[in-house]
Design a protein around this motif. Structure first.
Motif, mmCIF file in Angstrom:
data_model
loop_
_atom_site.group_PDB
_atom_site.id
_atom_site.type_symbol
_atom_site.label_atom_id
_atom_site.label_comp_id
_atom_site.label_asym_id
_atom_site.label_seq_id
_atom_site.Cartn_x
_atom_site.Cartn_y
_atom_site.Cartn_z
ATOM 1 N N PRO A 104 1.631 0.791 9.329
ATOM 2 C CA PRO A 104 2.024 1.843 8.395
ATOM 3 C C PRO A 104 3.109 2.748 8.979
ATOM 4 C CG PRO A 104 -0.056 2.404 9.425
ATOM 5 C CD PRO A 104 0.313 1.056 9.943
ATOM 6 N N VAL A 105 4.061 3.120 8.137
ATOM 7 C CA VAL A 105 5.098 4.084 8.512
ATOM 8 C C VAL A 105 5.176 5.148 7.424
ATOM 9 C CG1 VAL A 105 7.571 4.456 8.876
ATOM 10 C CG2 VAL A 105 6.453 2.457 9.872
ATOM 11 N N SER A 106 5.188 6.419 7.841
ATOM 12 C CA SER A 106 5.344 7.532 6.902
ATOM 13 C C SER A 106 6.784 8.033 6.906
ATOM 14 C CB SER A 106 4.406 8.686 7.282
ATOM 15 O OG SER A 106 3.065 8.351 7.018
ATOM 16 N N PHE A 107 7.274 8.378 5.723
ATOM 17 C CA PHE A 107 8.615 8.950 5.543
ATOM 18 C C PHE A 107 8.444 10.385 5.046
ATOM 19 C CE2 PHE A 107 8.865 4.418 5.191
ATOM 20 C CZ PHE A 107 10.101 4.050 5.721
ATOM 21 N N GLN A 108 8.866 11.339 5.840
ATOM 22 C CA GLN A 108 8.680 12.753 5.501
ATOM 23 C C GLN A 108 10.003 13.371 5.063
ATOM 24 O OE1 GLN A 108 6.216 15.028 8.183
ATOM 25 N NE2 GLN A 108 7.395 16.906 7.822
ATOM 26 N N ASN A 109 9.989 13.953 3.844
ATOM 27 C CA ASN A 109 11.172 14.638 3.288
ATOM 28 C C ASN A 109 12.412 13.754 3.285
ATOM 29 O OD1 ASN A 109 9.780 16.967 2.712
ATOM 30 N ND2 ASN A 109 10.419 18.048 4.571
ATOM 31 N N TRP A 110 12.226 12.466 3.005
ATOM 32 C CA TRP A 110 13.326 11.507 3.112
ATOM 33 C C TRP A 110 14.158 11.499 1.825
ATOM 34 C CZ3 TRP A 110 14.127 10.282 7.839
ATOM 35 C CH2 TRP A 110 14.981 9.230 8.191
ATOM 36 N N VAL B 146 4.951 19.465 2.605
ATOM 37 C CA VAL B 146 6.148 18.628 2.634
ATOM 38 C C VAL B 146 5.905 17.346 1.846
ATOM 39 C CG1 VAL B 146 6.925 19.522 4.855
ATOM 40 C CG2 VAL B 146 5.414 17.523 4.793
ATOM 41 N N ASP B 147 6.977 16.646 1.500
ATOM 42 C CA ASP B 147 6.886 15.356 0.812
ATOM 43 C C ASP B 147 6.611 14.261 1.860
ATOM 44 O OD1 ASP B 147 7.923 13.930 -1.958
ATOM 45 O OD2 ASP B 147 8.304 12.701 -0.183
ATOM 46 N N ILE B 148 5.506 13.524 1.677
ATOM 47 C CA ILE B 148 5.122 12.450 2.616
ATOM 48 C C ILE B 148 4.889 11.168 1.813
ATOM 49 C CG2 ILE B 148 3.401 11.615 4.245
ATOM 50 C CD1 ILE B 148 4.629 13.801 5.585
ATOM 51 N N ARG B 149 5.507 10.081 2.290
ATOM 52 C CA ARG B 149 5.338 8.779 1.630
ATOM 53 C C ARG B 149 5.087 7.726 2.713
ATOM 54 N NH1 ARG B 149 9.020 9.285 -3.725
ATOM 55 N NH2 ARG B 149 8.878 11.573 -3.844
ATOM 56 N N GLU C 134 0.824 -1.221 0.000
ATOM 57 C CA GLU C 134 0.000 0.000 0.000
ATOM 58 C C GLU C 134 0.857 1.269 0.000
ATOM 59 O OE1 GLU C 134 -2.892 -0.187 3.120
ATOM 60 O OE2 GLU C 134 -3.815 -2.017 2.340
ATOM 61 N N ALA C 135 1.777 1.316 -0.938
ATOM 62 C CA ALA C 135 2.636 2.495 -1.052
ATOM 63 C C ALA C 135 1.819 3.696 -1.520
ATOM 64 C CB ALA C 135 3.768 2.210 -2.035
ATOM 65 N N THR C 136 1.940 4.795 -0.785
ATOM 66 C CA THR C 136 1.277 6.043 -1.169
ATOM 67 C C THR C 136 2.289 7.179 -1.117
ATOM 68 O OG1 THR C 136 0.569 6.498 1.094
ATOM 69 C CG2 THR C 136 -0.964 5.289 -0.282
ATOM 70 N N ILE C 137 2.174 8.063 -2.076
ATOM 71 C CA ILE C 137 3.123 9.179 -2.188
ATOM 72 C C ILE C 137 2.347 10.472 -2.373
ATOM 73 C CG2 ILE C 137 4.976 10.189 -3.583
ATOM 74 C CD1 ILE C 137 5.781 7.336 -4.378
ATOM 75 N N ASP C 138 2.651 11.448 -1.534
ATOM 76 C CA ASP C 138 2.115 12.797 -1.698
ATOM 77 C C ASP C 138 3.314 13.732 -1.836
ATOM 78 O OD1 ASP C 138 -0.977 12.862 -1.236
ATOM 79 O OD2 ASP C 138 -0.183 11.426 0.208
ATOM 80 N N GLU C 139 3.539 14.184 -3.070
ATOM 81 C CA GLU C 139 4.744 14.967 -3.348
ATOM 82 C C GLU C 139 4.665 16.370 -2.720
ATOM 83 O OE1 GLU C 139 6.646 13.878 -7.446
ATOM 84 O OE2 GLU C 139 4.480 14.155 -7.735
ATOM 85 N N ILE D 291 -0.491 4.761 -4.940
ATOM 86 C CA ILE D 291 -1.344 5.947 -4.967
ATOM 87 C C ILE D 291 -0.424 7.159 -4.910
ATOM 88 C CG2 ILE D 291 -3.149 7.257 -3.796
ATOM 89 C CD1 ILE D 291 -4.292 4.655 -2.774
ATOM 90 N N VAL D 292 -0.382 7.904 -5.989
ATOM 91 C CA VAL D 292 0.502 9.066 -6.108
ATOM 92 C C VAL D 292 -0.358 10.311 -6.247
ATOM 93 C CG1 VAL D 292 2.353 10.147 -7.424
ATOM 94 C CG2 VAL D 292 2.265 7.639 -7.197
ATOM 95 N N ASN D 293 -0.253 11.173 -5.263
ATOM 96 C CA ASN D 293 -1.049 12.412 -5.253
ATOM 97 C C ASN D 293 -2.536 12.113 -5.441
ATOM 98 O OD1 ASN D 293 1.350 13.933 -4.978
ATOM 99 N ND2 ASN D 293 1.662 13.887 -7.199
ATOM 100 N N GLY D 294 -2.978 11.036 -4.806
ATOM 101 C CA GLY D 294 -4.394 10.692 -4.802
ATOM 102 C C GLY D 294 -4.861 9.827 -5.943
ATOM 103 N N LEU D 295 -3.975 9.488 -6.894
ATOM 104 C CA LEU D 295 -4.371 8.695 -8.059
ATOM 105 C C LEU D 295 -3.551 7.409 -8.134
ATOM 106 C CD1 LEU D 295 -4.543 11.558 -10.720
ATOM 107 C CD2 LEU D 295 -6.459 10.545 -9.451
ATOM 108 N N HIS D 296 -4.185 6.315 -8.546
ATOM 109 C CA HIS D 296 -3.466 5.062 -8.729
ATOM 110 C C HIS D 296 -2.538 5.177 -9.936
ATOM 111 C CE1 HIS D 296 -6.702 3.509 -6.136
ATOM 112 N NE2 HIS D 296 -5.832 2.568 -5.813
ATOM 113 N N SER D 297 -1.309 4.699 -9.749
ATOM 114 C CA SER D 297 -0.329 4.808 -10.829
ATOM 115 C C SER D 297 0.765 3.769 -10.632
ATOM 116 C CB SER D 297 0.297 6.207 -10.837
ATOM 117 O OG SER D 297 1.383 6.268 -11.743
#
Length: 528
Positions: free
Chosen positions: A491-497, A139-142, A123-128, A517-523
């Motif tokens: 779940p673990v979040s990585f901020q600005n890593w 901030v960048d959160i993954r 369940e990798a999610t990325i919010d750039e 899920i990248v910026n809210g969209l499946h990709s």
């Protein structure tokens, strides 16, 4: 060859002084195998090895763990007839059941391997980052799921393969990246030792760290208690009785650091027979349910222990046919004299309730440990008044409840404790008129079945095997199917890593080719 020793990582050990034997319920005799109960020293050693192994194993790729799981399946198959013979001797279950359950167990391992090979289960999610966002930069959160640590798995009595040493709990634990310590079930310790040897041979062949798996023998509760209370254990998987599961749950929550206990426990699996089912196929359903109640001598957690219908001539005919059909079936041997004694005690307790009447009771003499089936009948009003009638009897036993109307039926369903399954027999048009009944049943179960029997649990991603307490300790999770892996991760979040230090699942380049899920969209694309 069965040695009776514990597996502490990849080495056999017998430092304890307490021994016991398994039992052949068909012969009503103890087996020739003597087992050494794990000592406190051996328990500590197994946990220490698992803790050390975790530091390495948690970082293994999905492909490497998948190779391990597939190798386990292959090694179990390579044990051949010796494994089947041990299973049938220690359980009393027939060879066909043993081979079918072995196939299911290997299938579970390979299903988790396929899940790991695809990889998106993390369940990798990325919010750039959006540095120019107003009024505050973003901030960048993954985020992704990561394993929690060494897990204790308690083998079940009624499924020596599929819910035991290499069963769904162990398979999901190892798939998640956590080491597994199995507390072998004392009723089939020989079968467990053989399966353990297959797991460890697979571990050696695929380069797994020593301690990724251990198997500890125990004839009582002490070894399990010590494991649950050990500070380096991070979770528990259990399949068994309500008494056993709730005791472990309580123990785990009394620790300085409480840990999750995922226990799959008791269930009477209510079945609602609507008028259309009885009018159209009443005799056929009665025959099917007689077989379902008797399947495996009633030793299924999904055994239909409660059948409800509206008082009518067709329901009376169904009850009569059910009694006739189940009386004609031959009793089956139970797993152990203790289980047979528990069945007889539970059956007698419910039969002694003054409100009940007998639909069918097998009274002919049987060999020791064979379960004589019984079906009782009670009115809806009396069932509501007497909570004793709501309790599970583990064996070929069921209660039929005659309800005055749909309102009483709905009231009864709402009064039930949580269940693994609930079934409705009817037709697609009719259930539209029983919305309250359907809603009441759905609120009490993890799996709701239409026109079927509850016995038989398909192993697939959509299966939910768990339900509101006391069916399980956490109804949000399943112990069957690939979603079972979710119990052993967090779940673990990585901020600005920094990119180079991120897990592969969260890197811009997406080297694993995951759907994220990248910026809210499946990709599944790389990030620019």
């Amino acid at each position: 060859m069965i040695s009776g020793k514990n597996y502490i990582g990849n080495k056999q050990s017998s430092k304890g002084t307490k021994t016991y034997r398994t039992f052949d319920p068909n012969l009503n005799l103890a087996t020739e195998w003597e087992f050494y109960e794990a000592s406190t020293e051996e328990i500590d050693e197994a946990v220490a090895l698992a803790t050390k192994a975790f530091s390495e194993y948690k970082n293994f790729s999905g492909l490497k763990k998948a190779e391990f799981l597939r190798a386990i399946a292959d090694e179990i198959e390579a044990l051949g007839d010796a494994l089947i013979q041990a299973y049938t001797k220690e359980s009393g279950l027939p060879e066909g059941r043993a081979k079918g359950e072995r196939g299911r167990t290997m299938g579970q391992l390979r299903a988790f391997a396929a899940l790991l090979e695809e990889g998106s289960w993390v369940e990798a999610t990325i919010d750039e980052a959006q540095p120019d966002r107003q009024p505050m930069p973003k901030v960048d959160i993954r985020k992704m799921l990561v394993p929690i640590g060494p897990i204790v798995v308690f083998g079940s009595s009624n499924f020596p393969f599929a819910f035991s040493t290499a069963g769904g709990d162990t398979a999901s634990v190892l798939a998640s990246g956590c080491p597994a310590i199995v507390k072998s079930h004392p009723m089939h310790a020989g079968t467990g030792e053989l399966v353990s040897s297959a797991i460890l041979k697979a571990a050696e062949k695929t380069g797994m760290p020593n301690g990724v798996f251990s198997n500890l023998n125990s004839s009582g509760i002490e070894v399990g208690q010590q494991l649950v209370m050990h500070p380096d254990i991070k979770g528990v998987g259990f399949t068994g009785s309500i008494k056993g599961g709730t005791a472990l749950y309580k123990l785990a929550n009394e620790r300085k650091e409480p840990i999750p206990v995922f226990a799959e426990m008791g269930s009477i699996n209510p079945v609602v027979a609507l008028p259309s089912a009885l009018n159209e196929k009443g005799e056929e359903w009665a025959k099917q349910y007689a077989g379902s109640i008797m399947l495996g001598a009633g030793q299924f957690c999904t055994n239909p222990g409660l059948i409800l219908g509206l008082k009518s001539e067709t329901f009376s005919n169904f009850i009569t046919t059910l009694g006739t059909e189940i009386s004609a079936l031959s009793p089956g041997v139970m797993l152990h004299p203790n289980i047979h004694q528990g069945y007889e005690k539970g059956k007698q307790n419910l039969s002694s309730q003054p409100e009940t009447s007998v639909v069918a009771s097998y009274e002919a003499a049987t060999a020791p440990n064979f379960a004589q089936q019984k079906v009782l009948k009670v009115s809806g009003g009396d069932f509501l008044k007497n909570p004793t009638l709501h309790t599970e009897v583990f064996g070929p036993f069921s209660i039929v409840v005659e309800c005055n109307d749909a309102k009483e039926l709905e009231t009864i369903l709402n009064a039930l404790e949580g269940q693994l399954t609930g079934t409705i027999l009817g037709n697609a048009e009719e259930i539209k008129n029983y919305g309250g009944v359907v809603d009441a049943l759905q609120s009490r179960v993890g799996r709701i079945i239409f026109n079927g029997v509850p016995t038989g649990v398909e192993v697939c991603p959509s299966m939910q095997h768990g339900g509101p307490f006391p069916a399980s300790t956490d109804s949000r999770f399943t112990s069957v199917g690939t979603s079972a892996i979710k119990r052993w991760v967090r779940p673990v979040s990585f901020q600005n890593w920094p990119q180079e230090s991120l897990p592969d699942a969260l890197k811009d380049a997406n080297p694993l080719g995951l759907t994220r899920i990248v910026n809210g969209l499946h990709s599944n694309a790389k990030l620019k």
